[in-house]
Design a protein around this motif. Structure first.
Motif, short mmCIF file in Angstrom:
data_model
loop_
_atom_site.label_atom_id
_atom_site.label_comp_id
_atom_site.label_asym_id
_atom_site.label_seq_id
_atom_site.Cartn_x
_atom_site.Cartn_y
_atom_site.Cartn_z
N GLN A 129 0.33 -0.94 -0.51
CA GLN A 129 0.51 -0.09 -0.01
C GLN A 129 0.61 1.09 -0.08
O GLN A 129 0.86 2.13 -1.02
CB GLN A 129 -1.15 -0.08 1.11
CG GLN A 129 -2.35 -1.00 1.14
CD GLN A 129 -2.83 -0.17 0.15
OE1 GLN A 129 -3.34 -1.27 -1.27
NE2 GLN A 129 -3.30 0.68 -0.68
N TYR A 130 2.12 1.42 0.27
CA TYR A 130 2.99 2.52 0.57
C TYR A 130 3.55 3.15 -0.36
O TYR A 130 3.20 4.00 -1.22
CB TYR A 130 4.04 2.13 2.08
CG TYR A 130 5.32 3.09 1.87
CD1 TYR A 130 5.00 4.40 2.88
CD2 TYR A 130 5.94 3.83 1.22
CE1 TYR A 130 5.68 5.41 2.96
CE2 TYR A 130 6.82 4.69 1.37
CZ TYR A 130 6.89 5.18 2.10
OH TYR A 130 7.39 6.88 2.32
N THR A 131 3.78 1.54 -1.58
CA THR A 131 4.35 1.94 -2.71
C THR A 131 3.46 2.22 -3.59
O THR A 131 3.42 3.24 -4.38
CB THR A 131 5.08 0.57 -2.84
OG1 THR A 131 6.08 0.24 -2.50
CG2 THR A 131 5.69 0.62 -4.30
N LYS A 132 2.05 1.66 -3.09
CA LYS A 132 1.12 1.76 -4.32
C LYS A 132 0.85 3.28 -4.78
O LYS A 132 -0.13 4.21 -5.49
CB LYS A 132 -0.25 0.88 -4.46
CG LYS A 132 0.20 0.35 -4.80
CD LYS A 132 -1.69 -1.12 -5.29
CE LYS A 132 -2.13 -2.07 -5.29
NZ LYS A 132 -2.62 -3.08 -4.84
#
Length: 135
Positions: A129-132
């Protein structure tokens, strides 16, 4: 062979081991390493910085945040200075705007998470989620 290399990498400590071999590996891949790990100096999340093309791609800046061993919940986000999420936030908030050399500011930037082990299931979704959110 991959299993042997994986086991070797997971046994390395961050300082003077994993972060010592990564610049040489990046150089062998054809990248120009312009920042290496330093003791005592604030790095703002970036342990190693390099620029160049990988597999005939476009020239990019690669900013590596290096951690040792497996990546679990405490390694991802805790009050420790060594947690990965605060390091990634410092790269975005401080390193890129103030420390990235001017000649590289117009190039695409890849922030790379480098660690010697596996991502634990308990933190995989957090990292995804952090990456997205930042693509």
């Amino acid at each position: 062979m991959k299993l042997i290399i994986k086991e070797y990498l997971s046994s390395l400590k961050e300082r003077d081991e994993l972060d010592a071999i990564l610049p040489d590996l990046l150089s062998q891949m054809g990248l120009n390493v312009f920042s290496r790990p330093r003791r005592g100096a604030r790095e703002y999340g970036v342990d190693i910085a390099a620029v160049g093309k990988i597999e005939n791609g476009i020239e990019k800046v690669y900013l590596l945040s290096v951690k040792s061993g497996n990546l679990g919940r405490n390694d991802w986000d805790s009050i420790s200075d060594q947690s990965l999420r605060p390091s990634l936030n410092e790269i975005l908030d401080v390193y890129i705007p103030t420390h990235l050399p001017q000649k590289h500011r117009n190039k695409p930037i890849n922030i790379c998470i480098c660690f010697g082990g596996d991502i634990h299931g308990s933190v995989r979704q957090n990292i995804t989620q952090y990456t997205k959110e930042r693509e």
